[in-house]
Design a protein around this motif. Structure first.
Motif, PDB file in Angstrom:
ATOM      1  N   VAL A  85       0.814  -1.213   0.000  1.00  0.00           N
ATOM      2  CA  VAL A  85       0.000   0.000   0.000  1.00  0.00           C
ATOM      3  C   VAL A  85       0.847   1.263   0.000  1.00  0.00           C
ATOM      4  CG1 VAL A  85      -1.712   1.327   1.293  1.00  0.00           C
ATOM      5  CG2 VAL A  85      -1.927  -1.164   1.130  1.00  0.00           C
ATOM      6  N   TYR A  86       1.915   1.279   0.812  1.00  0.00           N
ATOM      7  CA  TYR A  86       2.669   2.523   0.986  1.00  0.00           C
ATOM      8  C   TYR A  86       4.052   2.492   0.334  1.00  0.00           C
ATOM      9  CZ  TYR A  86      -0.987   3.050   4.464  1.00  0.00           C
ATOM     10  OH  TYR A  86      -2.205   3.118   5.093  1.00  0.00           O
ATOM     11  N   GLY A  87       4.468   1.327  -0.158  1.00  0.00           N
ATOM     12  CA  GLY A  87       5.736   1.251  -0.867  1.00  0.00           C
ATOM     13  C   GLY A  87       6.925   1.053   0.042  1.00  0.00           C
ATOM     14  N   GLU A  88       8.064   0.831  -0.575  1.00  0.00           N
ATOM     15  CA  GLU A  88       9.303   0.638   0.169  1.00  0.00           C
ATOM     16  C   GLU A  88       9.782   1.961   0.763  1.00  0.00           C
ATOM     17  OE1 GLU A  88      12.333  -1.316  -2.030  1.00  0.00           O
ATOM     18  OE2 GLU A  88      11.112  -3.072  -2.500  1.00  0.00           O
ATOM     19  N   ILE A  89      10.512   1.859   1.863  1.00  0.00           N
ATOM     20  CA  ILE A  89      11.127   3.016   2.496  1.00  0.00           C
ATOM     21  C   ILE A  89      12.609   2.709   2.641  1.00  0.00           C
ATOM     22  CG2 ILE A  89      11.239   4.431   4.589  1.00  0.00           C
ATOM     23  CD1 ILE A  89       8.263   3.852   5.005  1.00  0.00           C
ATOM     24  N   GLU A  90      13.435   3.596   2.166  1.00  0.00           N
ATOM     25  CA  GLU A  90      14.876   3.362   2.179  1.00  0.00           C
ATOM     26  C   GLU A  90      15.377   3.124   3.607  1.00  0.00           C
ATOM     27  OE1 GLU A  90      19.055   5.526   0.739  1.00  0.00           O
ATOM     28  OE2 GLU A  90      17.113   6.469   0.366  1.00  0.00           O
ATOM     29  N   GLY A  91      16.145   2.055   3.771  1.00  0.00           N
ATOM     30  CA  GLY A  91      16.705   1.743   5.079  1.00  0.00           C
ATOM     31  C   GLY A  91      15.773   0.963   5.988  1.00  0.00           C
ATOM     32  N   ALA A  92      14.593   0.588   5.475  1.00  0.00           N
ATOM     33  CA  ALA A  92      13.620  -0.158   6.285  1.00  0.00           C
ATOM     34  C   ALA A  92      13.281  -1.472   5.596  1.00  0.00           C
ATOM     35  CB  ALA A  92      12.356   0.656   6.501  1.00  0.00           C
ATOM     36  N   ASN A  93      13.091  -2.522   6.400  1.00  0.00           N
ATOM     37  CA  ASN A  93      12.731  -3.846   5.870  1.00  0.00           C
ATOM     38  C   ASN A  93      11.227  -4.056   5.964  1.00  0.00           C
ATOM     39  OD1 ASN A  93      15.501  -4.346   5.533  1.00  0.00           O
ATOM     40  ND2 ASN A  93      15.686  -5.174   7.603  1.00  0.00           N
ATOM     41  N   GLN A 112      18.278 -15.121  10.566  1.00  0.00           N
ATOM     42  CA  GLN A 112      17.212 -14.130  10.729  1.00  0.00           C
ATOM     43  C   GLN A 112      16.673 -14.045  12.151  1.00  0.00           C
ATOM     44  OE1 GLN A 112      15.885 -11.846   8.352  1.00  0.00           O
ATOM     45  NE2 GLN A 112      17.867 -12.461   7.504  1.00  0.00           N
ATOM     46  N   VAL A 113      17.035 -14.995  13.022  1.00  0.00           N
ATOM     47  CA  VAL A 113      16.566 -14.934  14.413  1.00  0.00           C
ATOM     48  C   VAL A 113      17.151 -13.707  15.097  1.00  0.00           C
ATOM     49  CG1 VAL A 113      16.696 -16.020  16.679  1.00  0.00           C
ATOM     50  CG2 VAL A 113      16.175 -17.410  14.671  1.00  0.00           C
ATOM     51  N   GLY A 114      16.304 -12.945  15.725  1.00  0.00           N
ATOM     52  CA  GLY A 114      16.710 -11.713  16.397  1.00  0.00           C
ATOM     53  C   GLY A 114      16.635 -10.483  15.528  1.00  0.00           C
ATOM     54  N   LYS A 115      16.519 -10.657  14.220  1.00  0.00           N
ATOM     55  CA  LYS A 115      16.534  -9.520  13.302  1.00  0.00           C
ATOM     56  C   LYS A 115      15.178  -8.811  13.276  1.00  0.00           C
ATOM     57  CE  LYS A 115      20.704 -10.644  12.061  1.00  0.00           C
ATOM     58  NZ  LYS A 115      21.865  -9.896  12.581  1.00  0.00           N
ATOM     59  N   SER A 156      14.501  -2.586  10.660  1.00  0.00           N
ATOM     60  CA  SER A 156      15.714  -2.313   9.894  1.00  0.00           C
ATOM     61  C   SER A 156      16.817  -3.287  10.294  1.00  0.00           C
ATOM     62  CB  SER A 156      16.190  -0.873  10.122  1.00  0.00           C
ATOM     63  OG  SER A 156      16.742  -0.733  11.424  1.00  0.00           O
ATOM     64  N   ASP A 157      17.883  -3.299   9.511  1.00  0.00           N
ATOM     65  CA  ASP A 157      19.022  -4.163   9.814  1.00  0.00           C
ATOM     66  C   ASP A 157      19.750  -3.733  11.078  1.00  0.00           C
ATOM     67  OD1 ASP A 157      18.565  -5.681   7.551  1.00  0.00           O
ATOM     68  OD2 ASP A 157      19.941  -4.522   6.304  1.00  0.00           O
TER      69      ASP A 157
END
Length: 551
Positions: A117-125, A308-311, A422-423
């Motif tokens: 709906v809102y698209g990707e955001i740079e720096g966010a997963n 991916q655990v904890g991410k 985020s990462d």
């Protein structure tokens, strides 16, 4: 003995599993790190809660390591014990649901498809959920009935679709100042509504109704009115509950969990065997346990071959603010209305749950309004300084405190926005620091995306407009990336892709046949509301899945 289900953690994520499966006749055991308190153990002891942290572990024995990343990318390391920085909350049977304020909002349909709906955001997963609002809606409704949610549904622009027209329990008694608030909103073109609460206004569900002490947040409920996991579910089921049982490791082969290892209060080790294991120890601790359970089959930690655990750890925050109403601005009737004791100020605003700015559509959030906490210690401590910032004492301090408590009152607001995953925000374990059990402590790596601050600022300005319209003085607010430790999610996100998620859509680990995770860890994004209602609803959903599997 081999149980059908072993549940680790007894809060909102674990209790619906225990309730549904044990009442269906399955053998269920719940391992809870904290003590088993009941209503007779709860009082409004400000010192115990505010100064002595009665319901959370001592940081001297069980600390965290915190790595905070600032706006410039610099990382600062903090020893939780040294800096009194705690991410523990509600270590007891029922977990932190005992201490919640019970502000219950559902997610909206678009919360399940944030990326689409809102698209990707740079720096966010940002990703879409593998389930929809429609799949969870019947479970939201079940929580209303079984856990007990009170309020009055009012149609507004962003009201989510409902299968029932109203909540099952009428709204709690309200302070008359809510009339001032509703009038101000009407004048400004905002749509206010009564905040749904997981608090019973009358005796129901074999629990007593609210006593209107105004001690909700951070305090356990002495009447049982609050819909904690313990009061609403665990005390009404046949599961075996073992308190003061700290699970420090899960044992597995290549495909299945075999047993849970736990220490009792005397640090003696025990094991539990079960067909199915459900992890619901709270987002940070669930990730920590999986990482600390590494073995030859899973050298990176259980269910963590994809690392991916904890991410993608997230928090339900945004900021807060307040304004003061002073007697000198009010007539006698208004003064009496302002000082009505105990009655709730249950009002929320979702006018900007979605908004446009410069032609772009943004995901917004929720603002809840409430009176400042009844706790006298925190209220009095705020009066220690004069207008120049100098500490006061003696008669001047006494008079200032008396005036603040008897001739004015503060109305606060809390802003909830999506904490973008985020990462840079994740859970790991420290390879040197250990707790009192000799287990590696959790490392909480913190980072708040700048986008969250922009959205929070937008929502706060609307709240300020209302306070100004109501005639409040000394209005102030703070929008920040400070994480609320009692509102944490992520770390074991669910999804359809085993490369980018830990769990499948049913909250079962991709890599283990009999491990489910049902606390807030499963959430890939959090929505712009507190998480508890969604945790409950999803756990009831997973309970049905496990029931079918066992059958």
């Amino acid at each position: 003995m081999i149980y059908d289900v072993c549940i680790i953690g007894s809060g909102a994520g674990g209790s619906p599993i225990a309730y549904e499966l044990s009442n269906a006749g399955f053998k269920v055991v719940v391992l809870e790190k904290g003590k088993y308190y009941t209503e007779k153990d709860f009082s409004k002891d400000e010192l115990a809660v505010s100064r002595r942290d009665k319901f959370t572990p001592s940081l001297k024995d069980e600390k965290h390591i915190i790595n905070e990343i600032d706006a410039d990318g610099k990382t600062s390391r903090f020893d939780g014990h040294e800096y009194s920085w705690s991410f523990w909350n509600g270590s007891m049977v029922g977990g932190s649901s005992n201490l919640m304020s019970g502000y219950f909002h559902r997610l909206k349909p678009n919360d399940f498809k944030l990326k689409s709906v809102y698209g990707e955001i740079e720096g966010a997963n940002v990703v879409d959920w593998p389930i929809s609002y429609d799949e969870l809606e019947p479970l939201y409704e079940k929580v209303e009935r079984v856990v007990g949610v009170s309020g009055s549904i009012k149609k507004h622009k962003f009201l989510e679709p409902r299968s029932t027209p109203q909540l099952p329990y009428v709204k709690l008694e309200e302070n008359s100042v809510t009339k001032w608030f509703d009038k101000a909103c009407e004048d400004l073109g905002y749509e206010s509504f009564a905040t749904p609460r997981a608090v019973l206004p009358m005796d129901a569900l074999k629990r007593n109704g609210c006593s209107y002490s105004n001690f909700c947040g951070s305090y356990a409920c002495a009447t049982g009115a609050k819909g904690s996991a313990r009061a609403a579910l665990l005390q009404k089921c046949d599961a075996k509950i073992i308190p003061e049982a700290f699970v420090y490791k899960l044992g597995s082969d290549k495909t299945s969990i075999n047993e849970a290892f736990y220490f009792d209060k005397d640090k003696k080790s025990h094991t539990i065997k079960a067909k199915i294991f459900v992890l619901a120890a709270q987002a940070i601790e669930s990730s920590r346990l999986l990482l600390n359970s590494a073995n030859k089959h899973f050298p990176n930690g259980l269910a963590n071959s994809n690392k991916q655990v904890g991410k993608n750890l997230i928090f339900s925050g945004g900021g807060s603010g307040e304004g003061r109403f002073d007697f000198k601005d009010l007539d006698k009737n208004q003064q009496e209305e302002l000082m009505q004791t105990g009655l709730f100020f249950n009002r929320s605003l979702q006018n900007d749950y979605e908004f446009e700015s410069k032609g772009k559509k943004y995901k917004g959030g929720t603002t809840d309004f409430l009176f400042e906490h009844q706790n006298l210690i925190s209220r009095v401590a705020r009066e220690f300084y004069d207008e120049e910032g100098n500490i006061m004492w003696g008669d001047k301090l006494r008079d200032k405190i008396h005036k603040a408590l008897t001739t004015s009152r503060k109305l606060s607001f809390e802003v909830f926005v999506d904490w973008l995953p985020s990462d840079k925000c994740f859970v790991s374990v420290d390879d040197k620091e250990k707790d009192k059990y000799g287990v590696n402590v959790g490392v909480i790596n913190l980072y708040g995306h700048p986008h969250d601050l922009k959205v929070g600022e937008h929502l706060a300005q609307k709240a300020v407009n209302i306070l100004e319209k109501m005639g409040a003085r000394d209005i102030n607010y703070s929008i920040s990336s400070s994480p609320p430790p009692n509102l944490v999610a992520g770390g074991c996100r669910f999804g359809d892709n085993p490369e980018t998620s830990v769990l499948d859509k049913n909250c079962k680990a991709h890599e283990l046949d009999n491990l489910y995770v049902t606390d807030a860890s499963f959430m890939p994004t959090g929505g712009s509301v507190p998480y508890t209602w969604t945790i409950y609803a999803n756990s009831f959903r997973v309970a049905e899945i496990i029931k079918k599997e066992l059958s």
